[in-house]
Design an enzyme around this catalytic site. Structure first.
Site, PDB file in Angstrom:
ATOM      1  N   GLU A   1      -4.940  -8.712   0.989  1.00 47.04           N
ATOM      2  CA  GLU A   1      -5.407  -8.366   2.337  1.00 47.04           C
ATOM      3  C   GLU A   1      -6.892  -8.096   2.281  1.00 47.04           C
ATOM      4  O   GLU A   1      -7.376  -7.388   1.380  1.00 47.04           O
ATOM      5  CB  GLU A   1      -4.738  -7.083   2.874  1.00 47.04           C
TER       6      GLU A   1
ATOM      7  N   GLU B   1       0.822  -1.217   0.000  1.00 44.29           N
ATOM      8  CA  GLU B   1       0.000   0.000   0.000  1.00 44.29           C
ATOM      9  C   GLU B   1       0.855   1.266   0.000  1.00 44.29           C
ATOM     10  O   GLU B   1       0.831   2.042   0.970  1.00 44.29           O
ATOM     11  CB  GLU B   1      -0.920   0.016   1.227  1.00 44.29           C
TER      12      GLU B   1
HETATM   13  C1  BGP Z   1      -3.797  -2.348   5.994  1.00 43.68           C
HETATM   14  C2  BGP Z   1      -2.322  -2.459   6.320  1.00 43.68           C
HETATM   15  C3  BGP Z   1      -2.021  -3.389   7.455  1.00 43.68           C
HETATM   16  C4  BGP Z   1      -3.047  -3.412   8.575  1.00 43.68           C
HETATM   17  C5  BGP Z   1      -4.473  -3.345   8.059  1.00 43.68           C
HETATM   18  C6  BGP Z   1      -5.521  -3.161   9.127  1.00 43.68           C
HETATM   19  O1  BGP Z   1      -4.065  -1.185   5.312  1.00 43.68           O
HETATM   20  O2  BGP Z   1      -1.601  -2.913   5.195  1.00 43.68           O
HETATM   21  O3  BGP Z   1      -0.726  -3.097   7.892  1.00 43.68           O
HETATM   22  O4  BGP Z   1      -2.707  -2.584   9.584  1.00 43.68           O
HETATM   23  O5  BGP Z   1      -4.618  -2.321   7.111  1.00 43.68           O
HETATM   24  O6  BGP Z   1      -5.625  -1.811   9.502  1.00 43.68           O
HETATM   25  P1  BGP Z   1      -5.553  -1.304  11.001  1.00 43.68           P
HETATM   26  O7  BGP Z   1      -4.356  -1.955  11.599  1.00 43.68           O
HETATM   27  O8  BGP Z   1      -5.412   0.175  10.904  1.00 43.68           O
HETATM   28  O9  BGP Z   1      -6.831  -1.713  11.636  1.00 43.68           O
END
Ligand code: BGP
Length: 464
Positions: free
Chosen positions: A365, A169
């Site tokens: 993801e 990302e």
């Molecule tokens: C994505 C990232 C991850 C992870 C996930 C969940 O955008 O690549 O690293 O953190 O989001 O988000 P959060 O941890 O803010 O709940």
């Protein structure tokens, strides 16, 4: 509970999970690792972090990876993505850390021996502190430093890892550092944000070039959060807002990293607002030569926008071009505040098919972070996470249809395997197939891990 025998996906489909080094490894201050910007920021300003929790401990995968890999095997996962910590492998940017080499080789070997394809990412928001002190994404040597690191990674682990990605990302470290205040240096400067984005795309291109030189047989890609943009209405102002959001957030990195060029509409928008970064022909040539084998698509929520009511011209901030729109019919994950809209996967598939040569991709993801999951624990200690099962099922069902309609999608990875540390939310929202007890570091399977194992078993039997 959702059925486990209704989802039919192609043979060899990847079922797995995703994580990152800084969010899982812990061991941030031992065995020769130098501080990342996150480690340093946490030391300097712990109050910026949820419950003052930083990346120093996390789920301690550094010491638990062997058992975690066994858990992946028990779930029948066939692939797993994590990242290498640049600061562990090359603590000063040049010198290889033997302890890191031993750790990662052992970790990747364990995955291989367990039938789990390692997918290894190079940068997951974790800029080394020594590089940040030189200016981070503003430093002109950043792309060469990154390409060197990429080269060392494939020289050191290329015999164990076939699938490599450059960034996770990439827009996130750009917007969060230079516009929204969530990542260090937490400043607000639209022009610097665009420049940082361009430097990232250049670093990606140089890294791909360097990795191909070491080994032309590797499968190389990158991971983008492709969030489809939906406008509030067909009114011309909303359509303009939607286009600007799409160009800045989606097409910028997709075009730059996958096609090796920038579209005229994006360049027009940047010119109009005096945001064009400094470039030179040699660098643009390197960017133009990039060819990827696949991309990962992170998808959690759609982006809904509308025209701003009041805007500064030329734009000083994306909110001068578009602002968020709250769709009245939205279904929400209230814990993370993200809309749940699996249907967008159809639009992602169409976009890749029509505009990006139907390049092979996987859903790298997707997931649902929920707070206070211990509310749902049963007498056996298992969290009954039906909401997560429903979430996964809904997304897999849309993917199944998209694949039937020609999408070149080859896998699904849940965020995440074992509950992990979050940049902004510490351990508040939990995402894992496995719960972690932070006091003991013990892991406990959630119901979703059993459900997923059954989906995979059904798949392995040929799906009848
Ligand atoms: C994505 C990232 C991850 C992870 C996930 C969940 O955008 O690549 O690293 O953190 O989001 O988000 P959060 O941890 O803010 O709940």
């Amino acid at each position: 509970m959702k059925p486990t025998d209704k989802i039919n996906l192609p043979k060899d489909f990847w079922f797995g999970a995703a994580a990152s080094a800084p969010q899982t490894e812990g061991a941030a201050q031992i065995d020769g690792k130098s501080p990342s910007t996150w480690d340093m920021w946490h030391t300097l300003e712990p109050e910026r972090f949820d419950q003052a929790m930083g990346p120093n401990v996390t789920s301690d995968v550094y010491h638990h990876y062997r058992d975690d890999v066994k858990r992946m095997q028990a779930m029948k996962l066939n692939s797993y993505r994590t990242s290498i910590a640049w600061t562990r492998l090359l603590p000063d940017g040049n010198t290889l850390n033997p302890k890191a080499v031993t750790f990662y080789r052992d970790y990747f070997k364990a995955m291989r021996e367990g039938g789990i394809e390692p997918v290894i990412n190079l940068f997951h928001f974790d800029m080394p502190w020594w590089l940040m002190e030189k200016g981070g994404w503003e430093y002109e040597g950043v792309s060469d430093a990154f390409a060197y690191y990429a080269q060392v990674c494939v020289e050191t682990f290329g015999d164990l890892v076939t699938y490599w990605t450059t960034f996770n990302e990439p827009i996130v470290h750009v917007e969060c550092s230079y516009l929204y205040g969530y990542h260090y240096p937490a400043i607000h400067d639209f022009k610097k944000a665009i420049h940082a984005g361009y430097q990232t795309i250049l670093a990606h291109a140089k890294a791909i070039q360097a990795m191909r030189m070491v080994n032309p047989n590797l499968k190389l890609g990158t991971i983008l959060n492709l969030t489809p943009v939906y406008g509030k209405s067909d009114h011309i102002a909303d359509r303009k807002a939607q286009e600007a959001a799409d160009l800045l957030n989606t097409k910028s990195f997709l075009d730059g990293m996958v096609l090796g060029r920038f579209s005229e509409p994006l360049l027009d928008l940047l010119r109009e607002h005096d945001l064009i970064p400094d470039t030179n022909d040699d660098d643009l040539e390197i960017i133009s030569k990039v060819k990827l084998d696949f991309i990962g698509v992170n998808y959690y929520q759609p982006r809904r926008v509308q025209a701003p009511v009041k805007a500064t011209y030329p734009a000083q901030d994306p909110k001068d071009l578009y602002i968020p729109y709250t769709w009245p019919k939205r279904r929400m994950n209230p814990y993370r505040g993200w809309e749940i809209y699996p249907e967008a996967l159809t639009d992602i598939a169409t976009l890749i098919k029509e505009d990006y040569h139907n390049i092979p991709w996987y859903l790298s993801e997707n997931g649902m972070g929920v707070a206070d999951e211990m509310r749902f624990v049963d007498e056996n200690g298992t969290i009954q996470d039906d909401y997560r099962i429903e979430f996964i099922y809904d997304h897999l069902s849309v993917l199944e249809q998209a694949i039937a309609d020609g999408a070149n999608c080859f896998g699904y990875h849940l965020w995440t395997f074992v509950d992990c540390w979050s940049w902004l939310n510490g351990y508040r929202n939990r995402y894992g197939f496995y719960r972690v007890d932070l006091k003991t570091q013990k892991r406990y399977p959630k119901q979703s891990s059993f459900w997923m194992r059954d989906v995979i078993e059904h798949h392995q039997k040929g799906g009848e």
